[in-house]
Design an enzyme around this catalytic site. Structure first.
Site, mmCIF file in Angstrom:
data_model
loop_
_atom_site.group_PDB
_atom_site.id
_atom_site.type_symbol
_atom_site.label_atom_id
_atom_site.label_comp_id
_atom_site.label_asym_id
_atom_site.label_seq_id
_atom_site.Cartn_x
_atom_site.Cartn_y
_atom_site.Cartn_z
ATOM 1 N N GLU A 60 44.342 56.160 41.402
ATOM 2 C CA GLU A 60 45.527 56.455 42.208
ATOM 3 C C GLU A 60 46.230 57.761 42.169
ATOM 4 O O GLU A 60 46.492 58.392 42.977
ATOM 5 C CB GLU A 60 46.511 55.463 41.711
ATOM 6 C CG GLU A 60 46.052 54.071 42.558
ATOM 7 C CD GLU A 60 45.126 53.340 41.612
ATOM 8 O OE1 GLU A 60 44.927 53.686 40.479
ATOM 9 O OE2 GLU A 60 44.419 52.371 42.285
ATOM 10 N N HIS A 129 49.792 42.136 42.345
ATOM 11 C CA HIS A 129 49.635 42.101 43.572
ATOM 12 C C HIS A 129 50.618 41.716 44.727
ATOM 13 O O HIS A 129 50.618 41.452 45.729
ATOM 14 C CB HIS A 129 48.433 41.212 44.008
ATOM 15 C CG HIS A 129 47.065 41.824 43.406
ATOM 16 N ND1 HIS A 129 46.858 41.699 42.045
ATOM 17 C CD2 HIS A 129 45.909 42.200 44.411
ATOM 18 C CE1 HIS A 129 45.424 42.339 42.101
ATOM 19 N NE2 HIS A 129 44.874 42.556 43.401
#
Lengths: 325, 375
Positions: A60, A129
């Site tokens: 990321e 999540h």
């Protein structure tokens, strides 16, 4: 006109932006061939090629850091962070570089970058999540933070965010991706990106939500109406900068405000909104500004997430408490 | 024990000018100035290094006099920076750390921009596109990803591997031995390799990351790391300006041609402190510094020029006079840098100003105006 989901609307908005400007790139993990784990970028690589829809290595910080360089070279990268809880490896690049380059260079370097983050809970996922990190980005000067609550906003706001010369954290309520469909008139004139709106008019209590909680607030307003209570709902849409004009107008009429978000309540957006309402509407308030949010615990295991998330009953409970003052 | 002998540096240690000022050859790399006059070029390198060192010495003194908040000294790294900086073409692009004052000088950036940063007047606000020299980056290693992304943009612009020397572009990412431990540096290696991006990763291994020796960062020579990422890496004597120039020129060409990234480890030594607030006597032996003084990057070029009769005393005096001029200009220029207007900060956050921030600015302006005697 056709009825579309939020996922389809975002896909159409991205496609339009890429059609309009060859400098727009999409990059992230699995955004190419797969079309993203939520299929938001479905078909884009096929139509725009691998140079413009870039499957990135699984890193990321690397995605955002290279996007900085691409922006410096004149591109407009739209980065996808696969899930909210995976944004933290990129946090340094976002907070220390993306947010500060314009300031550091007195505007000589612009960062026309969009960082799309599916966020929020309610999909029965494993840890990391289902998080709501919006306050961490809204707290960072140099970033702009917006969130859509419906397909129409998704379609227009993603295009407006891409057109912005400032870096925009674009939060997408993942629970809504494939949920409700809405009529999308692509030729309609959208609201400005950094404007909030009254989602439902009312007169006794102001409910303030954004992203995934707008739907909850609207349901609460409907339920309250059944009991003879008139509730106004504000969809904030933009979290940084905040556009609280419509909220202040509303609270000056209703005298009561309840802020609803999924993020932890402590130092969440509700704290800031509450403070500003108090500063601006002090003499109109009939009750303290109340907050309904996620608890100050880590996001819980999925089997109990519905207890953790602010649902219809908790919102109505807060409405009752506000009215009881 | 970190008394590093270049002999330990491995078989890839490329040297073309010994510490004694003797030219030597290497099977793979030669000092090549094309059609230019070689002696003139080497005199130019000498001059560049002396002037860069003077900029550094003056800035260090200005910090001691309280004119700068802090200074990041490059003492000892002049050859690494000039050798690399002079190998660049105008359209190549540089992403520096916060110690590349010599490269900045080669790119034509006014050193007062750098003094501005360390004086606290601004945060290094030069226009990066004016000299293809990005703004200093203080977070260790972050800029290597920016360089890689920029190089990915170069690829998309079709400015690599065309064979046109005026078009093909390389991007140089500077970092140090300490940064080699950062995730961002390793991620930049992966991204550049994966996309075959035209990046020269230029590592100045100056042996020390503040107080931590290179052994704390790596158990293999740093240039060998490239192998694991799938691209070539070489180690050059970072105190040998001719070798650094030759190796960088080759690396730039390799990347411009579209062969993907390359790592250059310039094996050098931080003669000074990490910054002016650091005290290296707490963690390293003075004999180590003495050892490296004998490998000074400037002294060996002077020895070569003198021995070969390529420069006389009058020429060396002229370079000193130029250095004095730069010193005087920096001293006066630094003290004359105006403090920024406190209200200016509100206008620099966003490309499109927000109502919130404009309101905050107006509120603060009114507050300042409310004091007696305010303008």
């Amino acid at each position: 006109m056709s009825k579309v989901t939020l996922a389809k609307a975002l896909n159409a908005g991205l496609r339009k932006a890429m059609d309009n400007d060859p400098k727009v790139l999409v990059m992230g993990e699995d955004v190419g061939k797969l079309g993203g784990v939520f299929r938001i970028t479905d078909g884009l690589q096929k139509d725009f090629g691998e140079d413009r829809v870039i499957d990135s290595p699984l890193a990321e910080s690397g995605i955002i850091g290279t996007a900085v360089g691409l922006a410096m070279r004149g591109y407009r990268p739209v980065c996808e962070i696969q899930f909210d809880g995976f944004v933290y490896p990129a946090y340094d690049q976002i907070v220390s570089q993306v947010a500060k380059l314009h300031f550091r260079t007195h505007g000589k370097v612009k960062m026309p970058m969009v960082i799309r983050i599916p966020y929020g809970g309610g999909i029965g996922a494993v840890e990391h999540h289902s998080e709501s990190p919006e306050a961490q980005f809204a707290h960072t000067p140099g970033l702009k933070v917006v969130t859509c609550s419906n397909p129409v906003d998704g379609y227009f706001m993603i295009q407006q965010a891409i057109a912005s010369d400032d870096p925009v954290i674009f939060l997408e309520p993942k629970r809504q991706y494939h949920a409700d469909k809405a009529e999308l008139d692509e030729s309609a004139t959208p609201l400005p990106l950094h404007a909030s709106r009254v989602a439902k008019a009312g007169s006794e209590v102001t409910l303030i939500g954004y992203g995934p909680t707008v739907k909850t607030c609207l349901q609460a307003a409907e339920a309250a109406a059944g009991e003879g209570r008139s509730v106004e709902v504000i969809d904030l849409r933009t979290l940084s900068p905040l556009d609280l004009g419509p909220t202040f107008d509303s609270v000056r009429r209703t005298g009561r405000a309840v802020v609803v978000h999924e993020a932890h309540t402590n130092l969440g957006m509700g704290a800031e909104i509450s403070a500003r309402i108090t500063e601006q509407c002090f003499y109109s308030l009939e009750a303290p500004v109340l907050r309904v949010g996620g608890f100050d615990t880590p996001y819980p295991p999925a089997r109990i997430e519905e207890e953790y998330l602010p649902d219809l009953d908790r919102v109505l409970d807060a409405v009752d408490r506000s009215l009881a003052f | 024990m970190s008394l590093v002998d270049p002999a330990r540096a491995g078989e890839s240690f490329i040297q073309l000018l010994t510490p004694e000022g003797e030219r030597v050859t290497h099977p793979d790399y030669a000092f090549d100035v094309g059609t230019a006059d070689e002696a003139e070029v080497i005199r130019g390198f000498y001059r560049d290094m002396v002037l860069t060192r003077r900029i550094d010495v003056e800035a260090t003194a200005l910090q001691r006099h309280g004119e700068l908040g802090i200074w990041t000294q490059l003492l000892g790294q002049e050859a690494a920076q000039i050798g690399c900086g002079r190998a660049l073409r105008p359209h190549d692009y540089v992403f520096p750390t916060y110690r590349e004052h010599g490269v900045a000088y080669c790119r034509g950036l006014d050193p007062l921009h750098i003094l501005s940063l360390f004086r606290g007047v601004d945060q290094g606000a030069w226009d990066p596109n004016a000299h293809n020299f990005a703004n200093y980056t203080i977070v260790i290693g972050a800029q290597t990803l920016h360089a890689t992304g920029y190089a990915m943009g170069v690829q998309r612009d079709g400015a690599v591997g065309t064979g046109d020397p005026d078009r093909d572009t390389s991007v140089v990412a500077f970092f140090g031995d300490g940064a080699s431990s950062q995730g961002d540096v390793n991620e930049s290696f992966i991204f550049a390799a994966s996309y075959n991006a035209p990046v020269v990763f230029f590592c100045q291994n100056n042996q020390w990351a503040i107080s931590e020796p290179i052994e704390r960062q790596s158990r293999i020579p740093l240039y060998q790391r490239a192998n694991g990422f799938g691209f070539p890496g070489v180690r050059v004597d970072g105190n040998d300006v001719l070798a650094v120039h030759a190796v960088t020129q080759a690396a730039l060409q390799y990347t411009r041609e579209g062969n993907g990234p390359m790592l250059v480890e310039a094996y050098t030594y931080r003669m000074g402190a990490h910054t002016t607030t650091d005290d290296p006597t707490r963690y390293r032996m003075s004999e180590e510094v003495e050892y490296w003084k004998l490998r000074d990057p400037i002294a060996r070029v002077k020895a070569y020029l003198v021995r070969q009769g390529l420069a006389d005393q009058a020429w060396f005096d002229e370079v000193e006079r130029e250095a004095d001029e730069i010193g005087a200009r920096l001293r006066d220029g630094c003290r004359a840098l105006p403090d920024p207007n406190p209200l200016s900060i509100f206008d620099q956050v966003y490309a499109e100003q927000t109502t919130e921030l404009a309101d905050q600015r107006d509120g603060f302006a009114a507050y300042l105006e409310s004091f007696e005697g305010a303008r």
